[in-house]
Design a protein around this motif. Structure first.
Motif, PDB file in Angstrom:
ATOM      1  N   PHE A   7     -18.864   7.863  -2.240  1.00 50.47           N
ATOM      2  CA  PHE A   7     -18.105   6.966  -1.353  1.00 50.47           C
ATOM      3  C   PHE A   7     -17.054   7.779  -0.624  1.00 50.47           C
ATOM      4  O   PHE A   7     -16.310   8.549  -1.244  1.00 50.47           O
ATOM      5  N   PHE A   8     -17.019   7.633   0.684  1.00 48.06           N
ATOM      6  CA  PHE A   8     -16.067   8.359   1.506  1.00 48.06           C
ATOM      7  C   PHE A   8     -15.087   7.380   2.135  1.00 48.06           C
ATOM      8  O   PHE A   8     -15.491   6.346   2.671  1.00 48.06           O
ATOM      9  N   GLY A   9     -13.810   7.715   2.070  1.00 48.25           N
ATOM     10  CA  GLY A   9     -12.809   6.854   2.680  1.00 48.25           C
ATOM     11  C   GLY A   9     -11.662   7.661   3.244  1.00 48.25           C
ATOM     12  O   GLY A   9     -11.245   8.658   2.651  1.00 48.25           O
ATOM     13  N   VAL A  10     -11.178   7.254   4.414  1.00 47.32           N
ATOM     14  CA  VAL A  10      -9.963   7.867   4.950  1.00 47.32           C
ATOM     15  C   VAL A  10      -8.805   7.437   4.054  1.00 47.32           C
ATOM     16  O   VAL A  10      -8.914   6.445   3.310  1.00 47.32           O
ATOM     17  N   PRO A  11      -7.677   8.157   4.073  1.00 47.92           N
ATOM     18  CA  PRO A  11      -6.572   7.843   3.151  1.00 47.92           C
ATOM     19  C   PRO A  11      -6.167   6.380   3.135  1.00 47.92           C
ATOM     20  O   PRO A  11      -5.904   5.813   2.069  1.00 47.92           O
ATOM     21  N   ARG A  12      -6.148   5.745   4.304  1.00 47.17           N
ATOM     22  CA  ARG A  12      -5.693   4.349   4.363  1.00 47.17           C
ATOM     23  C   ARG A  12      -6.638   3.408   3.608  1.00 47.17           C
ATOM     24  O   ARG A  12      -6.197   2.415   3.031  1.00 47.17           O
ATOM     25  N   VAL A  13      -7.925   3.741   3.602  1.00 40.45           N
ATOM     26  CA  VAL A  13      -8.884   2.914   2.864  1.00 40.45           C
ATOM     27  C   VAL A  13      -8.599   2.985   1.368  1.00 40.45           C
ATOM     28  O   VAL A  13      -8.595   1.973   0.658  1.00 40.45           O
ATOM     29  N   TRP A  14      -8.341   4.201   0.855  1.00 35.56           N
ATOM     30  CA  TRP A  14      -8.022   4.358  -0.567  1.00 35.56           C
ATOM     31  C   TRP A  14      -6.726   3.620  -0.904  1.00 35.56           C
ATOM     32  O   TRP A  14      -6.607   3.011  -1.978  1.00 35.56           O
ATOM     33  N   GLU A  15      -5.768   3.652   0.009  1.00 31.27           N
ATOM     34  CA  GLU A  15      -4.508   2.943  -0.228  1.00 31.27           C
ATOM     35  C   GLU A  15      -4.745   1.440  -0.319  1.00 31.27           C
ATOM     36  O   GLU A  15      -4.151   0.754  -1.160  1.00 31.27           O
ATOM     37  N   LYS A  16      -5.628   0.926   0.551  1.00 28.69           N
ATOM     38  CA  LYS A  16      -5.929  -0.510   0.532  1.00 28.69           C
ATOM     39  C   LYS A  16      -6.596  -0.908  -0.784  1.00 28.69           C
ATOM     40  O   LYS A  16      -6.293  -1.968  -1.352  1.00 28.69           O
ATOM     41  N   ILE A  17      -7.511  -0.060  -1.259  1.00 26.78           N
ATOM     42  CA  ILE A  17      -8.171  -0.345  -2.539  1.00 26.78           C
ATOM     43  C   ILE A  17      -7.149  -0.331  -3.667  1.00 26.78           C
ATOM     44  O   ILE A  17      -7.156  -1.196  -4.556  1.00 26.78           O
ATOM     45  N   GLN A  18      -6.246   0.653  -3.632  1.00 27.01           N
ATOM     46  CA  GLN A  18      -5.202   0.728  -4.652  1.00 27.01           C
ATOM     47  C   GLN A  18      -4.312  -0.506  -4.625  1.00 27.01           C
ATOM     48  O   GLN A  18      -3.971  -1.070  -5.679  1.00 27.01           O
ATOM     49  N   GLU A  19      -3.952  -0.958  -3.423  1.00 27.03           N
ATOM     50  CA  GLU A  19      -3.111  -2.146  -3.300  1.00 27.03           C
ATOM     51  C   GLU A  19      -3.806  -3.369  -3.891  1.00 27.03           C
ATOM     52  O   GLU A  19      -3.179  -4.187  -4.578  1.00 27.03           O
ATOM     53  N   LYS A  20      -5.109  -3.489  -3.636  1.00 22.85           N
ATOM     54  CA  LYS A  20      -5.870  -4.622  -4.164  1.00 22.85           C
ATOM     55  C   LYS A  20      -5.928  -4.578  -5.688  1.00 22.85           C
ATOM     56  O   LYS A  20      -5.770  -5.617  -6.358  1.00 22.85           O
ATOM     57  N   MET A  21      -6.112  -3.380  -6.235  1.00 22.15           N
ATOM     58  CA  MET A  21      -6.158  -3.233  -7.693  1.00 22.15           C
ATOM     59  C   MET A  21      -4.814  -3.604  -8.321  1.00 22.15           C
ATOM     60  O   MET A  21      -4.750  -4.276  -9.352  1.00 22.15           O
ATOM     61  N   LYS A  22      -3.732  -3.150  -7.691  1.00 17.52           N
ATOM     62  CA  LYS A  22      -2.403  -3.478  -8.209  1.00 17.52           C
ATOM     63  C   LYS A  22      -2.137  -4.971  -8.126  1.00 17.52           C
ATOM     64  O   LYS A  22      -1.527  -5.563  -9.021  1.00 17.52           O
ATOM     65  N   ASP A  23      -2.595  -5.574  -7.031  1.00 22.24           N
ATOM     66  CA  ASP A  23      -2.404  -7.013  -6.842  1.00 22.24           C
ATOM     67  C   ASP A  23      -3.125  -7.794  -7.941  1.00 22.24           C
ATOM     68  O   ASP A  23      -2.562  -8.710  -8.561  1.00 22.24           O
ATOM     69  N   MET A  24      -4.365  -7.407  -8.212  1.00 19.11           N
ATOM     70  CA  MET A  24      -5.130  -8.082  -9.265  1.00 19.11           C
ATOM     71  C   MET A  24      -4.530  -7.810 -10.638  1.00 19.11           C
ATOM     72  O   MET A  24      -4.476  -8.694 -11.496  1.00 19.11           O
ATOM     73  N   GLY A  25      -4.063  -6.561 -10.829  1.00 21.08           N
ATOM     74  CA  GLY A  25      -3.471  -6.203 -12.114  1.00 21.08           C
ATOM     75  C   GLY A  25      -2.207  -6.978 -12.420  1.00 21.08           C
ATOM     76  O   GLY A  25      -1.945  -7.339 -13.579  1.00 21.08           O
TER      77      GLY A  25
END
Length: 593
Positions: A321-339
């Motif tokens: 899976f390839f993602g520009v930095p902002r994509v990884w940040e968005k995934i991290q934000e979603k994980m934190k939100d769910m957590g």
């Protein structure tokens, strides 16, 4: 490199008899660069190692995979809630059908086929079909304005434009009278809203060339040389007119093989295509690496970056899976939100699992960050800290900018080294650290060069409420910074909203603030929020290399940056000149005595 053809059931349904992957002949070329559409370059081959690999065309690469993996799934598209797959043999046949249709429509050698739309099987087929027919495949960003589309289509002398839907078609109809080389337009999704000469549905287009003899197409395919251009990648144009980056067949096939082998890829690879295919990284990872290794590409929904990407990833479970930095940040934000909404026990289990996963991936990545085998890197004019411009040499270096000899010679020095414009340094173990872009450097009134990215990233790491940070202060007495807060996004338009994200709200509550909207934070200059930002800024400033690199003033903007707003490019890259123009008054306010 002749390959034996295995017995693959229905292989006889495609004419490969005259298309064996034999050694390719190179077009005569003495120079390492060219700006002519039909030009050729001398390949940067070495005597040993992977850089000595015999060159092949992209079409030979595809033919080889069809011979070896003809019945394997190559593409997967979701329709009616179910994934429908296309085998490599079917994929190849459809590309040939598209190529014949391009020929019937009058595609001339080395003229462009522009493709405007979101990732899909049709995008891939149009791209490869254009190359098969002897043209140049040209991706156009789906977010491009009519004027931007006109510039690219005119620059590559496009004979055919392939658009996704009516929305994209309207852009082309608005500027078609400014495209003297254009002969036809093809719309690959939805029905046409009008019938007119030279406008085709995908179904009609794919049937147009049925009468074109196989021998005619085979002769064109056989005539392509590995050191000739097959694809144009246009730069984003954030610092001037877009430039058509000419990529040879060898650029693509060699990089694909070298990169894939460095990652130990296999024929079981699965990837999800969602980033703009106008970008070279997306083309290599979504189109050519799967073709090289016999993997499968799944297509994400068009609203992937608006929130559906995560569900697609959960369903497909890609191996890469390839993602520009902002994509990884968005995934991290979603994980934190769910957590944040999980129970204490689940949070503990999640933290443990992420720690194990992080360690495992660090082990897998051991060795990444060094120069790709077969390539060379050097740092041009390094400063005292070892940082300077990163320069590259190898078979991955582009041919030149289409019709732009002066710009090409600015990028390539007399020895053929590509001057990337990136700033970086090499450590004693050969690991490369990229610290920013030369054109992004903020040069203070005192003459100090300040790379903005490390400072911006340091602040965002300190503050989970910050979405974007942009350093300003070019030719100014001191540095300042524009900040945006994490907020919700309209899933239909991509527009940032006033409401803070759940993670941002939780952060506010931990500080004793009741703010739930960006406007509330700014309107009251919320003491708790403003104080914690200043404290974080002070910590960042303590690590500054000099007083000139310290941020003295900052402001929170009323809305986050976005593609829809124009502050971010198609790959979520910050458009600094645009932001400087949009917020000129705010920036000037920093420097009022």
């Amino acid at each position: 490199m002749a390959l034996k053809r295995p017995s693959l059931g229905n292989m006889s349904s495609v004419d490969l008899e005259d298309e064996e992957c034999t050694d390719v002949q190179l077009a005569l070329a003495d120079c390492l660069w060219t700006t002519a559409r039909d030009g050729a370059v001398r390949l940067r081959m070495e005597e040993t190692g992977i850089a000595a690999e015999p060159p092949i065309t992209t079409l030979q690469l595809f033919q080889r995979t069809v011979q070896l993996c003809g019945n394997k799934p190559a593409l997967a598209t979701k329709r009616g809630g179910q994934w429908e797959t296309t085998t490599y043999l079917q994929y190849y046949q459809q590309c040939r059908a598209a190529a014949k249709s391009f020929l019937l429509l009058g595609l001339e050698p080395f003229h462009g086929v522009g493709i405007l739309g979101f990732n899909s099987a049709e995008w891939f087929i149009a791209d490869i079909g254009a190359i098969m027919a002897g043209g140049l495949a040209v991706g156009i960003y789906a977010t491009s304005s009519p004027e931007a589309c006109q510039y690219v289509a005119a620059n590559c002398e496009a004979n055919v434009l392939v658009v996704e839907n009516h929305q994209q078609l309207v852009k082309i109809l608005e500027i078609e009278d400014q495209l003297p080389h254009l002969k036809a337009i093809v719309q690959y999704h939805d029905e046409l809203n009008e019938e007119r000469a030279g406008l085709y549905t995908w179904k009609d287009f794919m049937e147009l060339g049925t009468g074109v003899p196989d021998s005619k197409l085979d002769n064109i395919i056989a005539s392509r040389k590995a050191n000739q251009c097959c694809t144009l990648i246009y730069t984003s144009g954030t610092t001037g007119r877009p430039k058509g980056v000419m990529l040879s067949h060898d650029n693509i096939t060699w990089v694909t093989k070298a990169f894939g082998e460095s990652l130990n890829l296999t024929d079981n690879e699965v990837t999800v295509s969602y980033l703009p295919l106008s970008h070279v990284a997306a083309q290599i990872l979504d189109i050519w690496i799967p073709i090289c290794f016999g993997g499968t590409t799944y297509f994400a929904n068009p609203d992937a970056l608006k929130g559906t990407l995560v569900s697609t990833l959960q369903e497909v479970r890609p191996t890469t899976f390839f993602g520009v930095p902002r994509v990884w940040e968005k995934i991290q934000e979603k994980m934190k939100d769910m957590g944040s909404k999980s129970s204490f026990i689940k949070q503990k289990i999640s933290s443990w699992a992420k720690k194990i996963g992080l360690g495992a991936n660090y082990n897998r990545m051991n060795g990444c960050g060094r120069c790709l085998v077969g390539c060379m890197i050097r740092i041009h004019q390094p400063q005292e800290d070892g940082a300077g411009e990163i320069c590259y040499w190898g078979r991955h270096v582009f041919m030149g900018y289409l019709n732009m000899p002066e710009m090409t010679m600015e990028a390539l020095d007399e020895e053929g080294w590509l001057h990337s414009g990136d700033l970086g340094k090499l450590d004693q173990d050969g690991f490369l650290y990229v610290t920013g872009r030369i054109k992004e450097l903020v040069i203070t009134a005192g003459g100090e060069n300040v790379p903005p990215v490390p400072i911006e990233d340091a602040l965002k790491e300190e503050l989970p409420i910050i979405s974007n940070a942009m350093l300003v202060g070019d030719q100014r007495k001191f540095l300042s910074m524009l900040l945006t807060l994490k907020c919700t996004v309209d899933v239909d338009t991509g527009e940032p909203q006033d409401d803070l994200t759940a993670e941002a709200i939780q952060f506010c509550q931990q500080l004793g603030s009741s703010a739930t909207r960006v406007s509330e934070v700014i309107g009251t200059k919320d003491p708790a929020i403003y104080e914690v930002i200043q404290e974080a800024m002070d910590r960042v400033n303590q690590k500054a290399l000099s007083n000139a690199q310290k941020v003295q003033k900052w402001a929170i903007l009323g809305k986050d940056f976005s593609i829809a707003g124009g502050e971010l490019g198609p790959t979520l890259k910050l458009k600094r000149p645009v932001v400087l123009s949009m917020y000129e008054k705010v920036i000037d306010g920093f420097y009022v005595s």
